[in-house]
Write a protein that holds these residues in place. Structure first.
Motif, short mmCIF file in Angstrom:
data_model
loop_
_atom_site.label_atom_id
_atom_site.label_comp_id
_atom_site.label_asym_id
_atom_site.label_seq_id
_atom_site.Cartn_x
_atom_site.Cartn_y
_atom_site.Cartn_z
N VAL A 154 0.89 -1.38 0.05
CA VAL A 154 0.34 0.27 -0.11
C VAL A 154 0.77 1.09 0.22
N ASP A 155 1.18 2.11 -1.07
CA ASP A 155 1.19 3.51 -1.09
C ASP A 155 0.83 4.70 -1.10
N LEU A 156 1.38 5.42 -0.52
CA LEU A 156 1.29 6.88 -0.10
C LEU A 156 1.23 7.71 -1.00
N ARG A 157 0.88 8.88 -2.04
CA ARG A 157 2.08 9.60 -2.61
C ARG A 157 1.53 10.73 -2.37
N MET A 158 2.53 11.93 -1.70
CA MET A 158 2.29 12.75 -1.22
C MET A 158 3.05 13.76 -2.23
N ASN A 159 1.97 14.78 -2.63
CA ASN A 159 2.41 15.75 -3.62
C ASN A 159 2.20 16.96 -2.73
N SER A 160 2.73 18.07 -3.64
CA SER A 160 2.62 19.63 -2.55
C SER A 160 2.95 19.71 -1.22
N LEU A 161 3.84 19.17 -0.34
CA LEU A 161 3.84 18.71 0.46
C LEU A 161 4.19 20.13 0.90
N LYS A 162 3.42 20.30 2.26
CA LYS A 162 3.47 21.80 3.36
C LYS A 162 4.93 20.89 4.16
N PRO A 163 5.63 22.03 5.53
CA PRO A 163 5.97 21.88 6.40
C PRO A 163 5.11 21.34 7.89
N GLU A 164 3.93 21.51 7.70
CA GLU A 164 2.74 21.28 8.57
C GLU A 164 2.81 19.00 8.25
N ASP A 165 2.82 18.98 7.31
CA ASP A 165 3.22 17.30 6.99
C ASP A 165 4.33 16.64 8.19
N THR A 166 4.80 17.76 8.01
CA THR A 166 6.29 16.92 8.44
C THR A 166 5.72 16.32 10.15
N ALA A 167 6.26 14.37 9.97
CA ALA A 167 5.99 13.22 11.02
C ALA A 167 5.94 12.51 11.12
N VAL A 168 5.94 11.90 11.99
CA VAL A 168 6.39 9.91 11.61
C VAL A 168 5.45 9.75 10.78
N TYR A 169 4.93 8.57 9.67
CA TYR A 169 3.84 8.45 9.16
C TYR A 169 4.04 6.70 9.28
N TYR A 170 2.68 6.25 9.31
CA TYR A 170 2.44 5.15 10.07
C TYR A 170 1.16 4.23 8.53
N CYS A 171 1.89 2.68 8.28
CA CYS A 171 0.52 2.14 7.38
C CYS A 171 0.11 1.24 8.67
N ALA A 172 -1.20 0.92 8.42
CA ALA A 172 -1.79 0.26 9.31
C ALA A 172 -3.28 -0.88 8.58
#
Length: 127
Positions: free
Chosen positions: A79-97
């Motif tokens: 499972v993928d997560l394509r992230m475009n137009s990233l912003k500073p507020e997107d900064t985080a640890v990302y988890y799949c579940a």
């Protein structure tokens, strides 16, 4: 139970793109709704996106709608997560579940709905 391993995180400038991937082990991967969540320092784990077990239904948090795309390949157990137009507020640890219940989809979801988690991958967006 499904075992999950995320990859693809990193450092990117504002406006840039990243694709996160989550590799799953277990023959029943295709029976579970999958989700992506994120957690910034000092904050709770927040919902990002879900995708139904067949891949036919998706749902996004308002904060990422139109910028992020969740997808899955049941033949490859990914499972993928394509992230475009990233912003500073997107900064985080990302988890799949993986959802606790097979063949259940509700769109918006909460961490407590998910029973299997990856170790997380850091995404940092510089301004």
């Amino acid at each position: 139970q499904v075992q999950l391993v995320e990859s693809g995180g990193g450092l990117v400038q504002t406006g840039g793109s990243l694709t996160l991937s989550c590799a799953a082990s277990g023959r029943t991967f295709s029976s579970y709704t999958m989700g992506w969540f994120r957690q910034a320092p000092g904050k709770e784990r927040d919902f990002v996106a879900t995708i139904s077990w067949s891949g036919g239904l998706t749902f996004y948090a308002d904060s990422v709608k139109g910028r992020f795309t969740i997808s899955r390949d049941n033949a490859k157990n990914t499972v993928d997560l394509r992230m475009n137009s990233l912003k500073p507020e997107d900064t985080a640890v990302y988890y799949c579940a993986a959802h606790k219940v097979q063949r259940y989809y509700s769109g918006r979801a909460y961490p407590g709905d998910f029973g299997s988690w990856g170790q997380g991958t850091q995404v940092t967006v510089s301004s």
